[in-house]
Write an enzyme that holds these catalytic residues in place. Sequence first.
Site, mmCIF file in Angstrom:
data_model
loop_
_atom_site.group_PDB
_atom_site.id
_atom_site.type_symbol
_atom_site.label_atom_id
_atom_site.label_comp_id
_atom_site.label_asym_id
_atom_site.label_seq_id
_atom_site.Cartn_x
_atom_site.Cartn_y
_atom_site.Cartn_z
ATOM 1 N N GLN A 152 0.819 -1.324 0.010
ATOM 2 C CA GLN A 152 -0.091 0.006 0.206
ATOM 3 C C GLN A 152 0.847 1.148 0.094
ATOM 4 O O GLN A 152 1.882 1.525 0.891
ATOM 5 C CB GLN A 152 -0.901 0.084 1.281
ATOM 6 C CG GLN A 152 -1.901 1.094 1.212
ATOM 7 C CD GLN A 152 -2.813 1.419 2.105
ATOM 8 O OE1 GLN A 152 -2.249 1.655 3.121
ATOM 9 N NE2 GLN A 152 -4.189 1.555 1.860
ATOM 10 N N TYR A 198 -5.752 11.446 3.796
ATOM 11 C CA TYR A 198 -4.393 11.533 3.636
ATOM 12 C C TYR A 198 -4.285 12.285 2.068
ATOM 13 O O TYR A 198 -5.509 12.641 1.484
ATOM 14 C CB TYR A 198 -3.401 10.265 3.517
ATOM 15 C CG TYR A 198 -3.552 9.448 4.978
ATOM 16 C CD1 TYR A 198 -2.974 10.184 6.140
ATOM 17 C CD2 TYR A 198 -4.220 8.419 4.953
ATOM 18 C CE1 TYR A 198 -3.029 10.015 7.212
ATOM 19 C CE2 TYR A 198 -4.285 8.001 6.490
ATOM 20 C CZ TYR A 198 -3.557 8.710 7.537
ATOM 21 O OH TYR A 198 -3.796 8.339 8.962
ATOM 22 N N ARG A 255 -7.524 2.289 -2.899
ATOM 23 C CA ARG A 255 -8.545 2.226 -1.670
ATOM 24 C C ARG A 255 -9.082 3.889 -1.481
ATOM 25 O O ARG A 255 -8.277 4.700 -1.352
ATOM 26 C CB ARG A 255 -7.795 1.896 -0.622
ATOM 27 C CG ARG A 255 -8.594 1.442 0.757
ATOM 28 C CD ARG A 255 -7.880 0.617 1.675
ATOM 29 N NE ARG A 255 -8.688 -0.064 2.643
ATOM 30 C CZ ARG A 255 -8.895 -0.151 3.824
ATOM 31 N NH1 ARG A 255 -7.940 0.647 4.746
ATOM 32 N NH2 ARG A 255 -9.510 -0.988 4.573
ATOM 33 N N GLY A 305 -9.598 -6.145 8.784
ATOM 34 C CA GLY A 305 -8.513 -5.362 9.325
ATOM 35 C C GLY A 305 -8.134 -5.784 10.763
ATOM 36 O O GLY A 305 -7.483 -6.822 11.286
ATOM 37 N N ARG A 306 -8.862 -5.373 11.881
ATOM 38 C CA ARG A 306 -8.702 -5.670 13.374
ATOM 39 C C ARG A 306 -8.659 -7.282 13.682
ATOM 40 O O ARG A 306 -7.896 -7.598 14.349
ATOM 41 C CB ARG A 306 -9.486 -4.846 14.231
ATOM 42 C CG ARG A 306 -8.897 -3.592 14.566
ATOM 43 C CD ARG A 306 -10.000 -2.580 15.041
ATOM 44 N NE ARG A 306 -11.075 -2.628 13.880
ATOM 45 C CZ ARG A 306 -12.219 -1.935 14.261
ATOM 46 N NH1 ARG A 306 -12.578 -1.221 15.259
ATOM 47 N NH2 ARG A 306 -13.129 -1.845 13.281
HETATM 48 C C1 8OZ Z 1 -3.785 3.896 12.029
HETATM 49 C C2 8OZ Z 1 -2.876 4.545 12.680
HETATM 50 C C3 8OZ Z 1 -2.154 5.267 11.799
HETATM 51 C C4 8OZ Z 1 -2.316 5.424 10.381
HETATM 52 C C5 8OZ Z 1 -4.750 4.855 7.904
HETATM 53 C C6 8OZ Z 1 -2.494 4.609 7.674
HETATM 54 O O1 8OZ Z 1 -5.867 5.231 8.536
HETATM 55 C C7 8OZ Z 1 -3.421 4.739 8.469
HETATM 56 C C8 8OZ Z 1 -3.439 4.613 9.906
HETATM 57 C C9 8OZ Z 1 -4.060 4.015 10.655
HETATM 58 O O2 8OZ Z 1 -5.076 4.690 6.720
#
Ligand code: 8OZ
Length: 370
Positions: A103, A185, A232, A323-324
């Site tokens: 990723q 992001y 994603r 995920g988790r």
């Molecule tokens: C949890 C903590 C820090 C970053 C995301 C890459 O939320 C993360 C991330 C997840 O996509």
Amino acid sequence: MPTTNEPALFSPTRIGAIEVANRIAMAPLTRSRADKNGVHTPLAIEYYRQRASAGLIVSEATNISRQGRGYAFTPGIYTDAHVEAWQPVTAAVHEAGGKIVCQLWHVGRMSHVDLQANGAAPVAPSAIQAGELIFLETGKQAPPSMPRALETDEIPGILEDYKNAARCAKEAGFDGVEVHSANCYLLDQFVRDSTNKRTDQYGGSLENRTRFPVEVITAVSEIWGPERVGVRLSPLTRSAGDTPLDSDSQGTYGFYVQRLGKLGLAYLHCIEGQTRGVNAADAFDFKALHAAYGGKYIANNSYDRQMAIDAVASEHAEMVSFGRPYISNPDLVERLRRDAPLAVPNQATFYGGGAEGYTDYKTLDETVAS
Ligand code: 8OZ
């Protein structure tokens, strides 16, 4: 071999050019256990090997450049040292019969001057500060620094960084890459009208706001071939709770995925709700999003066994990612197959540290034997 009456969730498929053994994917999970230069330690080899029965592993979010880094101890994929540390990881996954994509991550404004080269300001489409908290190398949390708006002529350099990371991922032995365009992001900051106030060709209209993400995905596809590139998205995510959504999430992301649908990508991976929150299929029409995209779709966010079986059986999704549950159930596929109980992960060891809460979760068979 699966029996004929076993749900399609457990059957093999092809996602782009990648043959997968089942429809269960491991979602990207930030674990913050690399060294301070973003180089994995050998623990990561064991961690990913243990989870290789997933049809597809999406690696934890991995920085494409020093500028793209926003959290201490997250891995990178832009130097020889990064490549050399990832190589045994991908080899171990392949040896165990799995597939793994990298990723590719640039955090944009979600960074801090202490994490940047020479204390530089993080970069973003516009100079609007994020409200969340991030982790520094000291272990302390801090609000992200005020970002600097990217100059138009800096965009080609970031595209080059993505290409370099895509090449490094190839050298590291991955099966493909997933472009991180979710969770507020850099790429998501360009897409949303709440974080993009630009007046050049990268801001304003939908066409303009999706231009940079599409350029990134096209650039990465030139390295890998589009059939080994996934993307994603998370149309409803407010990051840690503060980032405003787009003023028209359905329309904006619908437009974006229509553009992506023309690129012949491997898949669209969608977080259906607030990341790490509940599935929000009632608040957004994800089926319409999938239809607008028109290709293979990986569904994510708080799916349980029955929801995953139904999502694949009804063709809502080609695969479902977890995920988790993958933190504490390395053999998740087998547990879902047997409808066995899932171990609950320890939140205190999600981020940072060593083997504890990382490589010491047991498989069902190990649990029964002990
Ligand atoms: C949890 C903590 C820090 C970053 C995301 C890459 O939320 C993360 C991330 C997840 O996509």
